[in-house]
Design a protein around this motif. Structure first.
Motif, PDB file in Angstrom:
ATOM      1  N   GLU A 176       0.831  -1.207   0.000  1.00  0.00           N
ATOM      2  CA  GLU A 176       0.000   0.000   0.000  1.00  0.00           C
ATOM      3  C   GLU A 176       0.867   1.260   0.000  1.00  0.00           C
ATOM      4  O   GLU A 176       0.592   2.221  -0.726  1.00  0.00           O
ATOM      5  CB  GLU A 176      -0.904   0.017   1.222  1.00  0.00           C
ATOM      6  CG  GLU A 176      -1.913  -1.111   1.302  1.00  0.00           C
ATOM      7  CD  GLU A 176      -2.546  -1.162   2.681  1.00  0.00           C
ATOM      8  OE1 GLU A 176      -3.505  -0.394   2.902  1.00  0.00           O
ATOM      9  OE2 GLU A 176      -2.083  -1.942   3.534  1.00  0.00           O
ATOM     10  N   ALA A 177       1.901   1.261   0.820  1.00  0.00           N
ATOM     11  CA  ALA A 177       2.775   2.438   0.901  1.00  0.00           C
ATOM     12  C   ALA A 177       3.535   2.644  -0.401  1.00  0.00           C
ATOM     13  O   ALA A 177       3.739   3.782  -0.844  1.00  0.00           O
ATOM     14  CB  ALA A 177       3.741   2.291   2.073  1.00  0.00           C
ATOM     15  N   LEU A 178       3.958   1.548  -1.044  1.00  0.00           N
ATOM     16  CA  LEU A 178       4.635   1.657  -2.340  1.00  0.00           C
ATOM     17  C   LEU A 178       3.694   2.219  -3.392  1.00  0.00           C
ATOM     18  O   LEU A 178       4.089   3.061  -4.218  1.00  0.00           O
ATOM     19  CB  LEU A 178       5.159   0.285  -2.773  1.00  0.00           C
ATOM     20  CG  LEU A 178       5.750   0.205  -4.184  1.00  0.00           C
ATOM     21  CD1 LEU A 178       6.919   1.168  -4.348  1.00  0.00           C
ATOM     22  CD2 LEU A 178       6.187  -1.222  -4.509  1.00  0.00           C
ATOM     23  N   GLU A 179       2.446   1.787  -3.365  1.00  0.00           N
ATOM     24  CA  GLU A 179       1.468   2.306  -4.332  1.00  0.00           C
ATOM     25  C   GLU A 179       1.293   3.811  -4.160  1.00  0.00           C
ATOM     26  O   GLU A 179       1.244   4.559  -5.148  1.00  0.00           O
ATOM     27  CB  GLU A 179       0.130   1.591  -4.145  1.00  0.00           C
ATOM     28  CG  GLU A 179      -0.933   2.012  -5.142  1.00  0.00           C
ATOM     29  CD  GLU A 179      -2.238   1.263  -4.955  1.00  0.00           C
ATOM     30  OE1 GLU A 179      -3.194   1.540  -5.706  1.00  0.00           O
ATOM     31  OE2 GLU A 179      -2.311   0.397  -4.053  1.00  0.00           O
ATOM     32  N   GLU A 180       1.220   4.268  -2.914  1.00  0.00           N
ATOM     33  CA  GLU A 180       1.101   5.704  -2.668  1.00  0.00           C
ATOM     34  C   GLU A 180       2.342   6.445  -3.160  1.00  0.00           C
ATOM     35  O   GLU A 180       2.232   7.519  -3.778  1.00  0.00           O
ATOM     36  CB  GLU A 180       0.895   5.969  -1.174  1.00  0.00           C
ATOM     37  CG  GLU A 180       0.731   7.447  -0.848  1.00  0.00           C
ATOM     38  CD  GLU A 180       0.651   7.728   0.640  1.00  0.00           C
ATOM     39  OE1 GLU A 180       0.467   8.914   0.997  1.00  0.00           O
ATOM     40  OE2 GLU A 180       0.778   6.783   1.451  1.00  0.00           O
ATOM     41  N   ALA A 181       3.528   5.882  -2.894  1.00  0.00           N
ATOM     42  CA  ALA A 181       4.765   6.524  -3.337  1.00  0.00           C
ATOM     43  C   ALA A 181       4.818   6.626  -4.854  1.00  0.00           C
ATOM     44  O   ALA A 181       5.305   7.628  -5.406  1.00  0.00           O
ATOM     45  CB  ALA A 181       5.969   5.732  -2.824  1.00  0.00           C
ATOM     46  N   THR A 182       4.308   5.621  -5.547  1.00  0.00           N
ATOM     47  CA  THR A 182       4.294   5.640  -7.005  1.00  0.00           C
ATOM     48  C   THR A 182       3.330   6.698  -7.522  1.00  0.00           C
ATOM     49  O   THR A 182       3.649   7.456  -8.449  1.00  0.00           O
ATOM     50  CB  THR A 182       3.898   4.250  -7.551  1.00  0.00           C
ATOM     51  OG1 THR A 182       4.791   3.268  -7.024  1.00  0.00           O
ATOM     52  CG2 THR A 182       3.962   4.230  -9.071  1.00  0.00           C
ATOM     53  N   LEU A 184       2.438   9.411  -6.105  1.00  0.00           N
ATOM     54  CA  LEU A 184       2.945  10.754  -5.815  1.00  0.00           C
ATOM     55  C   LEU A 184       4.247  11.074  -6.546  1.00  0.00           C
ATOM     56  O   LEU A 184       4.774  12.184  -6.424  1.00  0.00           O
ATOM     57  CB  LEU A 184       3.158  10.910  -4.297  1.00  0.00           C
ATOM     58  CG  LEU A 184       1.879  10.891  -3.457  1.00  0.00           C
ATOM     59  CD1 LEU A 184       2.218  10.888  -1.973  1.00  0.00           C
ATOM     60  CD2 LEU A 184       0.987  12.071  -3.807  1.00  0.00           C
ATOM     61  N   GLY A 185       4.768  10.104  -7.287  1.00  0.00           N
ATOM     62  CA  GLY A 185       5.981  10.337  -8.055  1.00  0.00           C
ATOM     63  C   GLY A 185       7.276  10.104  -7.302  1.00  0.00           C
ATOM     64  O   GLY A 185       8.358  10.396  -7.824  1.00  0.00           O
ATOM     65  N   TYR A 186       7.196   9.555  -6.096  1.00  0.00           N
ATOM     66  CA  TYR A 186       8.410   9.279  -5.331  1.00  0.00           C
ATOM     67  C   TYR A 186       9.072   7.970  -5.763  1.00  0.00           C
ATOM     68  O   TYR A 186      10.263   7.771  -5.534  1.00  0.00           O
ATOM     69  CB  TYR A 186       8.097   9.213  -3.835  1.00  0.00           C
ATOM     70  CG  TYR A 186       7.759  10.545  -3.222  1.00  0.00           C
ATOM     71  CD1 TYR A 186       8.677  11.587  -3.223  1.00  0.00           C
ATOM     72  CD2 TYR A 186       6.516  10.770  -2.650  1.00  0.00           C
ATOM     73  CE1 TYR A 186       8.368  12.812  -2.669  1.00  0.00           C
ATOM     74  CE2 TYR A 186       6.196  11.992  -2.081  1.00  0.00           C
ATOM     75  CZ  TYR A 186       7.127  13.014  -2.094  1.00  0.00           C
ATOM     76  OH  TYR A 186       6.807  14.234  -1.542  1.00  0.00           O
ATOM     77  N   ALA A 187       8.291   7.059  -6.331  1.00  0.00           N
ATOM     78  CA  ALA A 187       8.821   5.765  -6.756  1.00  0.00           C
ATOM     79  C   ALA A 187       8.707   5.640  -8.266  1.00  0.00           C
ATOM     80  O   ALA A 187       7.732   6.094  -8.877  1.00  0.00           O
ATOM     81  CB  ALA A 187       8.061   4.625  -6.075  1.00  0.00           C
ATOM     82  N   ASP A 282       9.286  11.514   5.310  1.00  0.00           N
ATOM     83  CA  ASP A 282       8.954  11.793   3.926  1.00  0.00           C
ATOM     84  C   ASP A 282      10.105  11.311   3.020  1.00  0.00           C
ATOM     85  O   ASP A 282      10.675  10.251   3.262  1.00  0.00           O
ATOM     86  CB  ASP A 282       8.671  13.291   3.762  1.00  0.00           C
ATOM     87  CG  ASP A 282       7.856  13.587   2.532  1.00  0.00           C
ATOM     88  OD1 ASP A 282       6.718  13.081   2.434  1.00  0.00           O
ATOM     89  OD2 ASP A 282       8.356  14.318   1.656  1.00  0.00           O
ATOM     90  N   ALA A 283      10.430  12.074   1.986  1.00  0.00           N
ATOM     91  CA  ALA A 283      11.475  11.644   1.051  1.00  0.00           C
ATOM     92  C   ALA A 283      12.809  12.335   1.339  1.00  0.00           C
ATOM     93  O   ALA A 283      13.681  12.390   0.467  1.00  0.00           O
ATOM     94  CB  ALA A 283      11.044  11.938  -0.380  1.00  0.00           C
ATOM     95  N   PHE A 284      12.980  12.834   2.554  1.00  0.00           N
ATOM     96  CA  PHE A 284      14.224  13.519   2.894  1.00  0.00           C
ATOM     97  C   PHE A 284      15.350  12.519   3.145  1.00  0.00           C
ATOM     98  O   PHE A 284      15.116  11.348   3.458  1.00  0.00           O
ATOM     99  CB  PHE A 284      14.026  14.405   4.128  1.00  0.00           C
ATOM    100  CG  PHE A 284      13.346  15.706   3.826  1.00  0.00           C
ATOM    101  CD1 PHE A 284      14.084  16.854   3.638  1.00  0.00           C
ATOM    102  CD2 PHE A 284      11.967  15.774   3.700  1.00  0.00           C
ATOM    103  CE1 PHE A 284      13.469  18.062   3.354  1.00  0.00           C
ATOM    104  CE2 PHE A 284      11.329  16.972   3.410  1.00  0.00           C
ATOM    105  CZ  PHE A 284      12.080  18.118   3.231  1.00  0.00           C
ATOM    106  N   ASN A 285      16.573  13.010   3.008  1.00  0.00           N
ATOM    107  CA  ASN A 285      17.774  12.241   3.308  1.00  0.00           C
ATOM    108  C   ASN A 285      18.489  12.877   4.493  1.00  0.00           C
ATOM    109  O   ASN A 285      18.340  14.077   4.756  1.00  0.00           O
ATOM    110  CB  ASN A 285      18.744  12.253   2.128  1.00  0.00           C
ATOM    111  CG  ASN A 285      18.348  11.328   0.986  1.00  0.00           C
ATOM    112  OD1 ASN A 285      19.133  11.121   0.073  1.00  0.00           O
ATOM    113  ND2 ASN A 285      17.139  10.798   0.996  1.00  0.00           N
ATOM    114  N   ALA A 286      19.272  12.078   5.186  1.00  0.00           N
ATOM    115  CA  ALA A 286      20.118  12.597   6.268  1.00  0.00           C
ATOM    116  C   ALA A 286      21.260  11.624   6.485  1.00  0.00           C
ATOM    117  O   ALA A 286      21.089  10.409   6.346  1.00  0.00           O
ATOM    118  CB  ALA A 286      19.322  12.783   7.553  1.00  0.00           C
TER     119      ALA A 286
END
Length: 439
Positions: A176-182, A184-187, A282-286
């Motif tokens: 489900e989370a992967l589908e949402e990421a796709t 929204l353009g994150y995946a 979210d899609a941040f890096n650290a």
């Protein structure tokens, strides 16, 4: 200063746009104007919108563009191993500075590029290859050169961090989370490189190479993805005061013979909510860096996207252009330490193990005996029925045990889990996750 741009996709287009919009400022910072000599693309007829560039600059002959005598700097944002490797080696050997965002090539065969740069007396910069616009690689390569870095722990893939953050916030499963990421353009349409850890492993190799003055390739990195992380794992992490992140970890250590080594790995792990990386959502890096003199340092920001990555590319372009005007070259690759890479089995870590077991007397003692045989110490045990209720032993049904270990070699922990899977009283080992960042 004349640039050859290899690639004009999302990042390349933003590079062109920023070169146009900031031309006066860039010229002032460098001491000379930047001019695009040519742009190598795969297809000439592609619609590139309102990109502020003369269509006559486009070519499909990347190698011919790189070889031109009027090119000073080659900027590569194509990606992949070949033909990019051939283009960049040609440029570097000819003494042309190279700026690249190609993490896959650097992780696979960065040594060849560094050797070519040394041969041609050219600069090789690649800040955009890891963590987008976050100033990270140059501090490792230059600012911390007077220190001794002991460990680098990072969240370096925005797609997986978005997925795990969504699972934590909503209780959703991985799919489900992967589908949402796709949506929204994150995946990407094919998210394999992200969710299976390949992207993070390439970045881990680059970070380890810089941090420990040792050539580390992607093949040296132990890699696991997040596809097996479940909603139950996320809930169990919350119960411990933890969250789950896909971490890249590069650490110094000492092997059984007393030799200094490095260990580099990418895998999902539970970290306590008090850890600085736990709040990175979210899609941040650290990236969290630990050094002997500087102590603990944190680098945080957007790790992907056209504009952030182009920002890092242009930062490198300014640096190499100034060097060329001054007739100097930046410090070359530092790989003097040449430390051996320690196998994953020797890495020291902790495990979180969930077991479905027979609910009868003696089960906990039998399970504890397996851990003891492999010299693995148990830190905590939680017990309940398999349906999640409190439960007690002796009812003849199934129960769940959640065990967290103390630090032990990964090989010993893996052997413990393997033996547990073979016990008659263990219905299944439902989850195994590493635990990082002490409590």
């Amino acid at each position: 200063m004349r640039l050859a741009l290899l690639g004009c996709g999302t990042v390349g287009g933003e590079v062109v746009r920023l070169l146009h919009e900031q031309s006066a400022d860039l010229a002032a910072r460098i001491g000379a104007p930047l001019e695009i000599a040519g742009i190598a693309v795969r297809r000439l007829g592609r619609d590139r919108g309102d990109l502020p560039v003369d269509p006559a600059l486009f070519t499909t002959d990347a190698l011919g563009l790189v070889k031109r005598d009027d090119v000073d700097v080659v900027v590569e944002v194509v990606g992949g191993i070949e033909p990019a490797r051939g283009w960049l080696v040609e440029a570097l050997r000819a003494g042309k500075s190279v700026v690249t965002a190609n993490k896959a090539l650097l992780a696979e065969d960065g040594g060849t590029l560094h050797d070519a740069a040394a041969e041609g007396g050219a600069d090789l910069y690649y800040e955009a290859a890891v963590a987008g616009a976050i100033p990270l690689l140059r501090p490792l390569r230059e600012s911390l050169h007077g220190d001794r870095i002991t460990r680098v722990t990072g969240i370096v893939n925005g797609t997986t961090n978005f997925i795990l953050s969504a699972m934590d916030a909503t209780g959703a499963g991985f799919a489900e989370a992967l589908e949402e990421a796709t949506e929204l353009g994150y995946a990407e349409a094919d998210p394999t490189a992200d969710v299976e850890g390949f992207d993070a492993a390439a970045k881990a190799a680059i970070l380890a190479s810089l941090a420990f003055h040792t050539r580390v390739s992607a093949a040296d990195v132990h890699r696991e993805g997040i596809t097996e992380v479940t909603a139950a794992d996320v809930a169990s992490a919350k119960a411990m005061g933890c969250t789950i992140k896909l971490l890249c970890i590069a650490a110094r250590g000492v092997d059984a013979a007393g030799r200094e080594t490095v260990n580099v790995r990418v895998h999902p792990a539970m970290i306590p909510l008090t850890h600085p990386l736990a709040s990175v959502g979210d899609a941040f890096n650290a990236v969290f860096v630990e050094a002997e003199a500087a102590g603990q340092l944190m680098f945080y920001g957007r790790g992907a996207g056209g504009a952030p990555t182009a920002s890092a590319v242009l930062g490198d372009v300014v640096a190499v252009a100034r060097n060329r005007l001054a007739g100097v070259r930046a410090a070359s690759e530092s790989a003097y330490a040449d430390l051996p890479v320690r196998p994953m089995g020797e890495a020291l870590t902790r495990y979180h193990v969930r077991l479905d077991v027979a609910d009868r007397p003696g089960v906990l003692a039998a399970v504890a005996g397996v851990f003891a045989r492999h010299d693995v110490s148990i830190a905590t045990v939680r017990q309940g029925s398999a349906d999640g209720s409190a439960g007690t032993t002796g009812r003849g049904g199934d129960a769940e045990l959640v065990i967290v270990t103390h630090v032990a070699p990964d090989a010993a922990l893996a052997a413990t889990v393997a033996e547990l899977r073979g016990l008659d009283i263990v219905r299944s080992v439902t989850s195994v996750l590493r635990v990082e960042g002490g409590f």
